[in-house]
Scaffold this motif. Structure first.
Motif, short mmCIF file in Angstrom:
data_model
loop_
_atom_site.label_atom_id
_atom_site.label_comp_id
_atom_site.label_asym_id
_atom_site.label_seq_id
_atom_site.Cartn_x
_atom_site.Cartn_y
_atom_site.Cartn_z
N GLY A 89 0.81 -1.21 0.00
CA GLY A 89 0.00 0.00 0.00
C GLY A 89 0.83 1.26 0.00
N SER A 90 2.09 1.16 0.44
CA SER A 90 2.88 2.39 0.50
C SER A 90 3.31 2.87 -0.88
CB SER A 90 4.10 2.21 1.42
OG SER A 90 4.94 1.20 0.93
N GLU A 91 3.12 2.02 -1.91
CA GLU A 91 3.46 2.48 -3.28
C GLU A 91 2.55 3.61 -3.71
OE1 GLU A 91 2.67 -0.87 -1.96
OE2 GLU A 91 1.28 -0.79 -3.66
N ALA A 92 1.40 3.75 -3.04
CA ALA A 92 0.48 4.83 -3.40
C ALA A 92 1.00 6.19 -2.96
CB ALA A 92 -0.88 4.57 -2.76
N ASN A 93 2.00 6.18 -2.06
CA ASN A 93 2.47 7.43 -1.49
C ASN A 93 3.79 7.92 -2.07
OD1 ASN A 93 1.45 5.65 1.31
ND2 ASN A 93 0.29 7.38 0.52
N LEU A 94 4.20 7.34 -3.19
CA LEU A 94 5.47 7.78 -3.79
C LEU A 94 5.32 9.18 -4.37
CD1 LEU A 94 6.62 4.47 -5.48
CD2 LEU A 94 7.34 5.45 -3.31
N ILE A 95 6.39 9.95 -4.31
CA ILE A 95 6.39 11.31 -4.85
C ILE A 95 7.62 11.47 -5.74
CG2 ILE A 95 5.15 12.29 -2.89
CD1 ILE A 95 7.76 13.14 -1.66
N LEU A 96 7.54 12.40 -6.67
CA LEU A 96 8.69 12.65 -7.55
C LEU A 96 9.43 13.85 -6.98
CD1 LEU A 96 10.11 11.84 -10.20
CD2 LEU A 96 8.76 13.63 -11.33
N ARG A 97 10.62 13.58 -6.45
CA ARG A 97 11.39 14.64 -5.80
C ARG A 97 12.34 15.28 -6.81
NH1 ARG A 97 14.38 11.14 -2.10
NH2 ARG A 97 13.47 9.47 -3.32
N ARG A 98 12.42 16.59 -6.77
CA ARG A 98 13.29 17.32 -7.71
C ARG A 98 13.88 18.53 -6.99
NH1 ARG A 98 13.43 20.66 -12.15
NH2 ARG A 98 14.12 19.74 -14.14
N PRO A 99 14.71 18.28 -5.96
CA PRO A 99 15.19 19.37 -5.11
C PRO A 99 16.47 20.01 -5.61
CG PRO A 99 15.91 17.30 -4.19
CD PRO A 99 15.20 16.98 -5.49
N PHE A 100 16.81 21.14 -4.99
CA PHE A 100 18.09 21.80 -5.22
C PHE A 100 18.70 22.11 -3.85
CE2 PHE A 100 17.98 22.68 -9.76
CZ PHE A 100 16.63 22.52 -10.06
N ASN A 101 20.02 22.20 -3.81
CA ASN A 101 20.66 22.65 -2.57
C ASN A 101 20.70 24.17 -2.58
OD1 ASN A 101 21.30 19.95 -1.97
ND2 ASN A 101 23.19 20.08 -3.14
N TYR A 102 20.45 24.77 -1.42
CA TYR A 102 20.56 26.23 -1.39
C TYR A 102 21.60 26.66 -0.36
CZ TYR A 102 18.08 26.95 3.04
OH TYR A 102 17.72 26.96 4.36
N SER A 103 22.21 27.80 -0.61
CA SER A 103 23.18 28.35 0.33
C SER A 103 22.97 29.84 0.38
CB SER A 103 24.61 28.01 -0.14
OG SER A 103 25.55 28.64 0.69
N ASN A 104 22.45 30.32 1.48
CA ASN A 104 22.17 31.75 1.61
C ASN A 104 23.29 32.41 2.39
OD1 ASN A 104 19.91 31.34 0.11
ND2 ASN A 104 18.48 31.46 1.80
N GLY A 105 22.96 32.98 3.54
CA GLY A 105 23.99 33.76 4.23
C GLY A 105 24.45 33.08 5.49
N VAL A 106 24.61 33.88 6.51
CA VAL A 106 25.08 33.39 7.79
C VAL A 106 24.24 34.04 8.88
CG1 VAL A 106 26.84 35.21 7.94
CG2 VAL A 106 27.12 33.11 9.23
N ASN A 107 23.95 33.29 9.94
CA ASN A 107 23.14 33.85 11.02
C ASN A 107 24.00 34.60 12.03
OD1 ASN A 107 21.08 32.65 9.77
ND2 ASN A 107 20.44 31.35 11.47
N LYS A 108 23.31 35.29 12.91
CA LYS A 108 24.00 36.08 13.95
C LYS A 108 24.98 35.23 14.75
CE LYS A 108 20.98 38.06 16.59
NZ LYS A 108 20.43 38.90 17.67
N ASN A 109 24.65 33.93 14.89
CA ASN A 109 25.51 33.09 15.72
C ASN A 109 26.69 32.56 14.93
OD1 ASN A 109 24.30 31.26 14.07
ND2 ASN A 109 23.04 30.32 15.64
N GLY A 110 26.86 33.07 13.72
CA GLY A 110 28.00 32.63 12.92
C GLY A 110 27.77 31.31 12.23
N GLN A 111 26.57 30.76 12.33
CA GLN A 111 26.30 29.47 11.69
C GLN A 111 25.67 29.71 10.32
OE1 GLN A 111 24.16 27.23 14.73
NE2 GLN A 111 26.10 26.54 15.57
N LEU A 112 25.99 28.81 9.39
CA LEU A 112 25.64 29.00 7.98
C LEU A 112 24.17 28.69 7.72
CD1 LEU A 112 28.80 27.22 6.56
CD2 LEU A 112 28.40 29.68 6.74
#
Lengths: 396, 433, 273
Positions: free
Chosen positions: B343-366
């Motif tokens: 039954g779980s075959e009914a829940n398949l999805i077509l994934r087409r993602p991208f990686n993103y890289s924005n800035g940096v937070n106040k705590n210095g973490q990316l």
């Protein structure tokens, strides 16, 4: 005037004769049963090492055996009931309580290489030595022992339990000691049972520390001078003072109460400092239930206050804690063993609950009732002893 | 607005075809800066070269491009508020958009105007717009089907405004939208060029709500006879393993495309539901996690992408022999997402993602992570079911979804007479367009 | 019994991961793990007691007392974060920040300490926060009961030190945790105390593996604590976060990040998964 020397009435003579016959018969039966049991044990264990306990020493005083299963026949040639223990440092490895004078008991032990001490009757008697030597088999089996990581959780939880219970014990004994110090004997009597109950939950673990446990929990007849013996201290000395002696003796109890408080404080430190191996976690409580089944059911434990039932209930609580901790492992690997344990526990619990509801002191329970309690405790101990072989915990 | 749809002059066509042929002859790997024999002067300002700029996809088709199309290296997702005040304006929006997208995806020279006027094109791709593999996929949010344009009665049945999941920290300003455009091409510049073109064409009809660019790392070309390997995400794991086969038309009909016989409105046939999630990855924390734990959290081996029992990335995970999750944990990412139970075959999805890289937070973490995009014929059976299964997974310690939304991707543009959004408008119009 | 343990220790060493010569025997972890549970039990007990006083003040409308009690109460939660966050529903209910909620400060499911913090320090009122106070005391009592029943997983205990430093690196060094009251330094100290406790409990085992490592960790903790101590107030509390000098903030970030890196190797050093 009638003749002063007259024969006892006929009925009495018959009765006496009859009871002698019965006694002899009982003795024969007992002897037969003991022999059958010992034959059975012998069949399982091979050679027996015979240790004879005399009034003030043991023979032999030094024993050497190879590692593995061993049977010890303890012959009590002294004039009072004694217990016999194998000690590893301060820890009790095996023991048998209440060996009646003139009789012998066989104790089976499964021993690892090392140096042990053996007690010898009265606590004041010098101890013997037991040297266990390594064999090729014992070395191999030590290496093959299953991984321990599954036990980190249960052992940690049990240590937390011991810490919390022994903390509660210190508080309870402190309250008891304060009441005694204040001369409030009625209050002290009401505080005795709850304090005992806490101890009884962790008695299995406490009994590993031979000397300390004697100071806390020894009964009078372990000592030469019994209740008058200066080494007789702890709970039962206080029990004796609260329930069996006149109130005027009360002030003398204060130092015993303070000593007990100091001893249970030491007990907490010892309990936390001494690790427990996986196979010991279960055997602690099963052995505790076995002493109940073999001896304490007779009422010899709380012989002045007759509050034994509350102690037994607490023993079951302590055992239940270990059962709960071991359940995930046992249910998975040996569900049939778990089922036996659950059934035995329920039976024992029912019996104790019913007995408590009668609201009578234990000395008023009949022999049949007490035996029923003993049998159920034994059944639970037997069920719990099924865990070790099922999970392969034993080194040998 | 002048019609910019010129065909290139014969002269230009020759040049373009010549370039194309030369491009085909070269064996290069596209964007990897292949050096032509002549470029020996090593100027600091020398630019990377590409022979893929003439790659193009047809704009017309039963379905929109950019869904089963192979992923190129650069993606950009843009959400808009539609400023149209009435249906007439909405139609103008769709017609203009269609015009621009036809040009941008097929390429051609840009118009020149009197230099006293602002140039009609940003010029960032030069005087001739090259398609560079561009696809632009148009989707509509639930809010487009409100009371503004009379589209309420034809809203796709399962299209809702995205509601946060337990681990979400959704930022309103990075969520939802009336209309979205998914730009994909070989280079970020092509996407940016296309976006700027669309914005310039529709100043009174579109407002940029939020945008997120992303990338896919290039892979070595697939060896013949071997299955393609998926690109890695910023957690270092291959992303897209066990995706349904986008070349299998039967599977795509089953899982991705709304069918004619579904309970969706008729105009939605050959469309799809689009779920987008901006998922921040706590990369510093991830990089401090033992490798073994990373693998057991995902349920795959990191280096190969193979399942825990071994094999290759294409090997199917074997759960039948592992009912208690001793090999692949029951709460591992892949096992929760797809337990492979009946039954779980009914829940398949077509994934087409991208990686993103924005800035940096106040705590210095990316601030970097996954621009997650997926397509399915049924949003509830697809993404919503799968994400609900993933709620509480150990991987959540390293994730924080902050944006995205649910949209409906419009069906394809059939022919030269058709325009994007036409079937939607026709479904609720009283006059034929 | 000593022989048994020794034999099993030998067996365990033989099975230990190749990278670590003789990782500690599994049974050697029992004492520190149970000591940690005793520590957490005590801390959560304190948390319940102090939350009771805090929420009573909120319900009684005593704004000044509630404000005074807010930060010291939270320290007990922050110290036991690795265990508390195992119960994610309670963690969200007790300690989530406004960012975690799309609808912001008025979100219905934004509850717990920070929701009340918003009322006390931003709105300057206790009115209308009685229900949140009731929920909070209920939640921390629930937490206490769940902790009591939990067998602490060894890897969560040891990994807890790193988890606490991740907390500090992500939210405490920037003052994002307590954005209305600016009492972040209390929480910072709580996290650090909790992490140090774990290191101290396992110190003998870690030193056996790598003495230099322990010295480095100690040094970084000391640097952080020295800077934090500069901001202590007379009554044992802390200044508000805005008082932290930029220079000091920067001086703490390096050691904090380095501690996060170093403590992330703790589980591996002790042979845990």
């Amino acid at each position: 005037m009638p003749n002063s020397v007259s024969r006892p009435p006929r009925l009495l003579r018959v009765a006496v004769a009859g009871s002698v016959v019965l006694m002899v018969a009982a003795g024969v039966l007992f002897y037969y049963a003991a022999n059958v049991a010992s034959e059975k044990r012998k069949a399982h264990t091979g050679q027996e090492t015979i240790v004879t306990i005399q009034d003030h020493h043991c023979e032999p005083a030094a024993i050497t055996l190879p590692a593995g299963k061993a049977a010890f026949r303890i012959v009590n040639a002294s004039d009072r009931a004694v217990e016999w223990e194998i000690l590893d440092g301060v820890l009790v490895v095996e023991e048998r309580e209440n060996i009646a004078p003139g009789l012998s008991q066989v104790i089976n032990a499964n021993l690892q290489p090392g140096q042990y001490a053996i007690t010898c009757g009265l606590l004041s008697n010098p101890r013997g030595t037991l040297t266990i030597t390594a064999t090729a088999e014992s070395e191999a089996k030590a290496k093959a022992r299953p991984a321990m990581t599954a036990f980190i959780g249960p052992l940690s939880e049990y240590r937390v339990y011991l810490s919390q219970q022994s903390g509660l014990l210190i508080k309870a004994v402190g309250d008891l000691s304060a009441a005694i110090g204040d001369g409030d004997l009625a209050k002290a009597r009401s505080l005795y049972a709850p304090a005992r109950a806490i101890y009884q939950r962790i008695a299995g673990a406490a009994q590993r520390f031979a000397d300390l446990n004697n100071a806390i929990d020894a009964r009078a007849d372990y000592y030469e001078k019994r209740e008058q013996d200066p080494d007789f201290t702890g709970f039962h000395r206080i029990e004796y003072g609260l329930f069996a002696t006149p109130a005027s003796d009360a002030p003398s109890l204060a130092p015993f109460a303070q000593k007990l408080l100091a001893d249970v404080t030491t007990l907490k430190a010892q309990l936390l400092a001494q690790p427990i191996a996986p196979d010991q976690l279960v055997s602690l409580v099963s052995r505790n239930l076995r002493t109940l089944a073999d001896n304490r059911f007779k009422g010899e434990e709380e012989r002045y206050s007759h509050l034994d039932l509350y102690g037994f209930t607490a023993n079951l609580e302590g055992a239940s804690k270990v059962m709960a901790l071991m359940r995930p492992l046992v249910e998975k690997s040996a569900p049939d063993v778990q089922a036996k344990i659950d059934a035995a526990r329920a039976d024992f619990d029912t019996a104790l609950t019913a007995s408590r509801s009668e609201n009578r002191s234990y000395d008023q329970f009949t022999q049949v009732q007490r035996q029923a309690i003993a049998d159920r405790a034994r059944a639970l101990a037997d069920a719990l002893d099924g865990i070790d072989p099922a999970l392969g915990l034993s080194a040998l | 607005m002048t019609d910019k749809r010129h065909l290139p002059s014969p002269e230009r066509r020759r040049v373009l075809f010549g370039l194309g042929a030369a491009g085909a002859a070269l064996a290069g790997t596209g964007l990897g800066c292949p050096m032509l024999a002549q470029a020996s002067e090593n100027k600091v300002t020398a630019a990377p070269e590409s022979d893929r700029t003439e790659d193009r996809h047809p704009y017309q088709g039963t379905y929109q491009a950019g869904i089963v199309t192979p992923r190129p290296a650069a993606g950009m997702f843009v959400a808009f508020d539609v400023l149209a005040t009435d249906r007439a304006d909405l139609e103008r929006l769709f017609r203009t958009l269609d015009e621009r997208l036809r040009f941008l995806t097929q390429g051609g020279p840009v118009d020149t105007l009197d230099p006293k006027l602002p140039p009609p094109d940003s010029g960032i791709l030069g005087p001739v717009v090259t398609p560079d593999n561009l696809t632009v996929t148009v989707s509509a949010g639930a809010s487009l089907f409100d009371d503004r344009y009379g589209l309420e009665s034809v809203k796709p049945k399962r299209l809702t405004r995205m509601v946060g999941f337990p681990n979400d920290a959704l930022e309103e300003e990075h969520c939802h939208g009336d209309l979205t455009l998914q730009f994909c091409s070989n280079t970020p510049d092509t996407n940016i060029h296309a976006l700027r073109d669309v914005i310039k064409a529709l100043p009174d009809l579109l407002f940029v709500r939020w945008k997120q660019e992303g990338s896919v790392p290039a892979q070595a070309p697939t060896k013949p006879g071997e299955p393609a390997q998926n690109a890695r995400n910023f957690l270092g794991f291959r992303d897209g393993s066990a995706n349904p086969d986008s070349t299998d038309a039967h599977e795509m009909d089953r899982l991705v495309w709304v069918q004619a016989d579904s309970d969706e409105p008729a105009w939605a046939t050959h469309g799809s539901y689009q779920a987008v999630r901006i998922i921040r990855n706590f990369v510093e924390r991830w990089d401090r996690t033992p490798l073994q734990e990373q693998e057991s959290i995902f349920g795959r081996q990191k280096v190969t992408g193979a399942p825990m029992q071994g094999g290759t990335e294409a090997t199917l995970p074997d759960y039948r022999n592992d009912p208690e999750g001793k090999q692949t944990r029951l709460d591992s990412h892949i096992r929760l997402a797809n337990p492979r139970t009946p039954g779980s075959e009914a829940n398949l999805i077509l994934r087409r993602p991208f990686n993103y890289s924005n800035g940096v937070n106040k705590n210095g973490q990316l601030d970097m992570g996954l621009l997650f995009i997926c397509y399915q014929a049924d949003l509830e059976k697809g993404f919503i079911t799968v994400q609900t299964r993933l709620n509480g997974e150990p991987l959540e310690e390293y994730l924080k979804p902050t944006g995205g939304g649910y949209f409906f991707t419009l069906p394809g543009v059939r022919d030269a007479e058709d325009f994007i959004g036409r079937s939607l408008l026709m479904a609720t119009s009283h006059t034929t367009t | 019994m000593k022989k048994t343990l020794l034999a099993s220790m030998i067996a365990m060493s033989a099975l230990a991961a190749p990278a670590f010569a003789a990782a500690p025997a599994a049974l050697d972890l029992v004492q520190p793990i149970s000591d940690y549970k005793l520590y957490v039990t005590e801390e959560v007990g304190n948390l319940v007691t102090e939350t009771q006083a805090f929420t009573d003040a909120v319900k009684a409308g005593d704004l000044a007392t509630a404000k005074k009690l807010y930060a010291p109460t939270r320290v007990h939660y922050e110290a036991i974060e690795p265990i508390a966050e195992l119960f994610s529903d309670l963690d969200a209910s007790i300690d989530s920040r406004v960012d975690d909620h799309e609808k912001g400060v008025t979100a219905e499911d934004f509850t717990g300490f920070h929701r009340i913090e918003y009322g006390l320090f931003d709105r300057n009122t206790t009115k209308g926060y009685e229900a949140f106070a009731n929920q909070l005391i209920k939640d921390v009592k629930d937490l206490q009961a769940r902790i009591d029943g939990l067998t602490f997983p060894p890897e969560k205990v040891v990994g807890g030190a790193a988890a606490l430093l991740e907390e500090v690196a992500a939210t405490k060094v920037t003052g994002e945790e307590d954005r209305y009251s600016h009492t972040d330094l209390y929480d910072f100290q709580g996290n650090v105390d909790g992490a140090k406790k774990i290191v101290d409990l396992f110190r003998p085992q870690i030193e056996q593996q790598d003495k230099a490592f322990v010295a480095k960790v100690d040094k970084n903790f000391a640097t952080v604590e020295t800077i934090l101590a500069k901001y202590k107030t007379k009554n044992g509390g802390f200044e508000t976060y805005d008082k932290v000098k930029e220079r000091d903030r920067k001086a703490m970030i390096g050691p904090v990040n380095t501690l996060a890196e170093d403590l992330s190797t703790l589980r591996g050093k002790l042979g845990l998964n």
